[in-house]
Design a protein around this motif. Sequence first.
Motif, PDB file in Angstrom:
ATOM      1  N   GLU A  79       0.804  -1.277  -0.078  1.00 21.74           N
ATOM      2  CA  GLU A  79      -0.034   0.090  -0.061  1.00 21.74           C
ATOM      3  C   GLU A  79       0.726   1.161  -0.166  1.00 21.74           C
ATOM      4  N   ALA A  80       1.755   1.346   0.853  1.00 24.97           N
ATOM      5  CA  ALA A  80       2.830   2.327   0.981  1.00 24.97           C
ATOM      6  C   ALA A  80       3.542   2.530  -0.380  1.00 24.97           C
ATOM      7  N   ALA A  81       3.786   1.613  -1.058  1.00 23.96           N
ATOM      8  CA  ALA A  81       4.567   1.923  -2.230  1.00 23.96           C
ATOM      9  C   ALA A  81       3.512   2.390  -3.513  1.00 23.96           C
ATOM     10  N   VAL A  82       2.339   1.971  -3.426  1.00 27.08           N
ATOM     11  CA  VAL A  82       1.339   2.497  -4.484  1.00 27.08           C
ATOM     12  C   VAL A  82       1.110   3.702  -4.203  1.00 27.08           C
ATOM     13  N   ILE A  83       0.909   4.186  -2.875  1.00 27.54           N
ATOM     14  CA  ILE A  83       0.845   5.789  -2.569  1.00 27.54           C
ATOM     15  C   ILE A  83       1.853   6.467  -2.937  1.00 27.54           C
ATOM     16  N   ALA A  84       3.052   6.066  -2.763  1.00 28.26           N
ATOM     17  CA  ALA A  84       4.230   6.844  -3.050  1.00 28.26           C
ATOM     18  C   ALA A  84       4.332   7.028  -4.631  1.00 28.26           C
ATOM     19  N   ASP A  85       4.247   5.888  -5.294  1.00 27.75           N
ATOM     20  CA  ASP A  85       4.107   6.073  -6.720  1.00 27.75           C
ATOM     21  C   ASP A  85       3.143   6.987  -7.198  1.00 27.75           C
ATOM     22  N   THR A  86       1.966   6.919  -6.858  1.00 28.67           N
ATOM     23  CA  THR A  86       0.940   7.732  -7.115  1.00 28.67           C
ATOM     24  C   THR A  86       1.338   9.355  -6.762  1.00 28.67           C
ATOM     25  N   LEU A  87       1.915   9.624  -5.605  1.00 29.59           N
ATOM     26  CA  LEU A  87       2.345  10.986  -5.368  1.00 29.59           C
ATOM     27  C   LEU A  87       3.287  11.572  -6.172  1.00 29.59           C
ATOM     28  N   GLN A  88       4.195  10.479  -6.816  1.00 32.29           N
ATOM     29  CA  GLN A  88       5.209  10.840  -7.622  1.00 32.29           C
ATOM     30  C   GLN A  88       4.492  11.558  -8.794  1.00 32.29           C
ATOM     31  N   ARG A  89       3.857  10.466  -9.357  1.00 33.23           N
ATOM     32  CA  ARG A  89       3.017  10.989 -10.544  1.00 33.23           C
ATOM     33  C   ARG A  89       2.345  12.181 -10.817  1.00 33.23           C
ATOM     34  N   VAL A 106      -1.942  16.085  -3.082  1.00 34.20           N
ATOM     35  CA  VAL A 106      -2.577  14.926  -2.237  1.00 34.20           C
ATOM     36  C   VAL A 106      -4.276  14.816  -2.868  1.00 34.20           C
ATOM     37  N   ALA A 107      -4.610  15.858  -3.166  1.00 35.37           N
ATOM     38  CA  ALA A 107      -6.247  15.826  -3.716  1.00 35.37           C
ATOM     39  C   ALA A 107      -6.106  15.011  -4.994  1.00 35.37           C
ATOM     40  N   ALA A 108      -5.095  15.279  -5.890  1.00 39.24           N
ATOM     41  CA  ALA A 108      -5.169  14.684  -7.207  1.00 39.24           C
ATOM     42  C   ALA A 108      -4.830  13.157  -6.819  1.00 39.24           C
ATOM     43  N   ALA A 109      -4.031  12.929  -5.740  1.00 45.29           N
ATOM     44  CA  ALA A 109      -3.461  11.448  -5.372  1.00 45.29           C
ATOM     45  C   ALA A 109      -4.799  10.503  -4.912  1.00 45.29           C
ATOM     46  N   ALA A 110      -5.688  11.493  -4.123  1.00 49.00           N
ATOM     47  CA  ALA A 110      -6.627  10.809  -3.543  1.00 49.00           C
ATOM     48  C   ALA A 110      -7.943  10.382  -4.539  1.00 49.00           C
ATOM     49  N   ASP A 111      -7.987  11.371  -5.659  1.00 42.96           N
ATOM     50  CA  ASP A 111      -8.786  11.057  -6.836  1.00 42.96           C
ATOM     51  C   ASP A 111      -8.277  10.000  -7.505  1.00 42.96           C
ATOM     52  N   ALA A 112      -7.030   9.791  -7.817  1.00 44.34           N
ATOM     53  CA  ALA A 112      -6.626   8.780  -8.567  1.00 44.34           C
ATOM     54  C   ALA A 112      -6.589   7.284  -7.927  1.00 44.34           C
ATOM     55  N   LEU A 113      -6.495   7.157  -6.491  1.00 43.00           N
ATOM     56  CA  LEU A 113      -6.631   6.137  -5.792  1.00 43.00           C
ATOM     57  C   LEU A 113      -8.001   6.069  -5.614  1.00 43.00           C
ATOM     58  N   GLN A 114      -8.924   6.929  -5.574  1.00 47.02           N
ATOM     59  CA  GLN A 114     -10.519   6.698  -5.583  1.00 47.02           C
ATOM     60  C   GLN A 114     -10.485   6.422  -4.092  1.00 47.02           C
TER      61      GLN A 114
END
Length: 425
Positions: A381-391, A396-404
């Motif tokens: 889970e931490a790896a997925v969140i970190a990868d999304t934040l990098q993208r 954080v708002a965009a990451a939350a949308d991407a991760l639903q």
Amino acid sequence: MLLIDDDDDLRTALVDSFAIAGLEVDDFGDGVAALAGMEPGYAGVVVADIRMPRMDGHAVLEAVVALDAEIPVILMTGHGDVAMAVAALKRGAFDFIAKPFAADHLVASVLRAMDARRLVLENRRLRIAAEDAESHYPLLGTTASMTALRHALRQLAQVDVDVLIEGETGTGKEVAARQLHRWSARRNRPFVAVDCAAMPDHLIDEVLFGDRGSGGRIAEANRGTLFLDEIDSMSTAMQGKLLRIIEERELPATGAAGPRIVDLRVVAAAKADLAAAVARGDFREDLLYRLETVRVRMPPLRERRADVAMLFAYFLREAAERFDRPVPPITGLVEARLLADPWRGNVRALQNYAVQTVLSLGGEPAATDDLSLADQVARFEAAVIADTLQRVSGDVAAAADALQLPRRSLYDRLQRHGIDAGTYR
């Protein structure tokens, strides 16, 4: 160490005592000869008698302090008193020993002085190394484009002209601006950075120009450097106000106060092609002409791939020190990514990947044989969140949308995993 005493018998006895203690000593009968070849970086200690012809111990102390005030000087005298001891210590003596004394007393004092000198020289070495690293970091690289960039910035630093820095996101435009400031005659004056993209028009006017209660960021940069990041995001109305400041170096009057003269160097940064923005009508042509006295282009990582491995190794050590972790080895999978990844986020993305590698969030995963299912899921889970934040560059708002995920739920997970979204911006 240096031993200076005109008493040949005592000097010989002291040399023997120092040799027994494992100390190397050069002995002299007078101070003039002893100090003839001494340099500021001398790594030893000076032990000198007070009563000597030609150059007494006080004169030796003054000469050593003038050369390097942190070279320890230990004075010996057969005529010592409290007043003389206090006076010598105030002038910089490390210690004061009255004759007669036990040899081991003097040896102990010398050993303390040697240790103090070692620490002084080590701190100097570390400070010089840090300054040298800072003078290049993170403009590191041996490729022709980076060598040319450093040379250009050093040359520009000596000429007080405005500079436009162009480059993609993450190429280090602000770093280049700060280096330009550090290498210039304005280095001891303020470096004021303004993120033009982070402020709406109704705030940027007050932030830049101030009001009756404050002088604004431009006034703060007086006699220093004003760095305007992402100037291409500034509205055309604000561009017009800024143009006047740049042309006249004068802030408009506020209240009863008249116009204020400002002495500053303007360094602007843009990620977009300003000439194309001018053609579209999004950027004022006259402001572009005023800013582009000199243009500097930051090369993207894809144009200097030979620098990627060196940069990554530097960021890896930096991240390991920051998180108090061991420096991980560069595995085959990590090396493959370094070679294959296009690094669209440039240096910033590479730095984020180094952090992920140190925290076992990226590259080759650490062994999971001894981890429970819950721990393995948490690591994934931490790896997925970190990868999304990098993208999404740390949004954080965009990451939350991407991760639903609800934003609050994402914040809870960031806290649980110890992930700082700010490191990805």
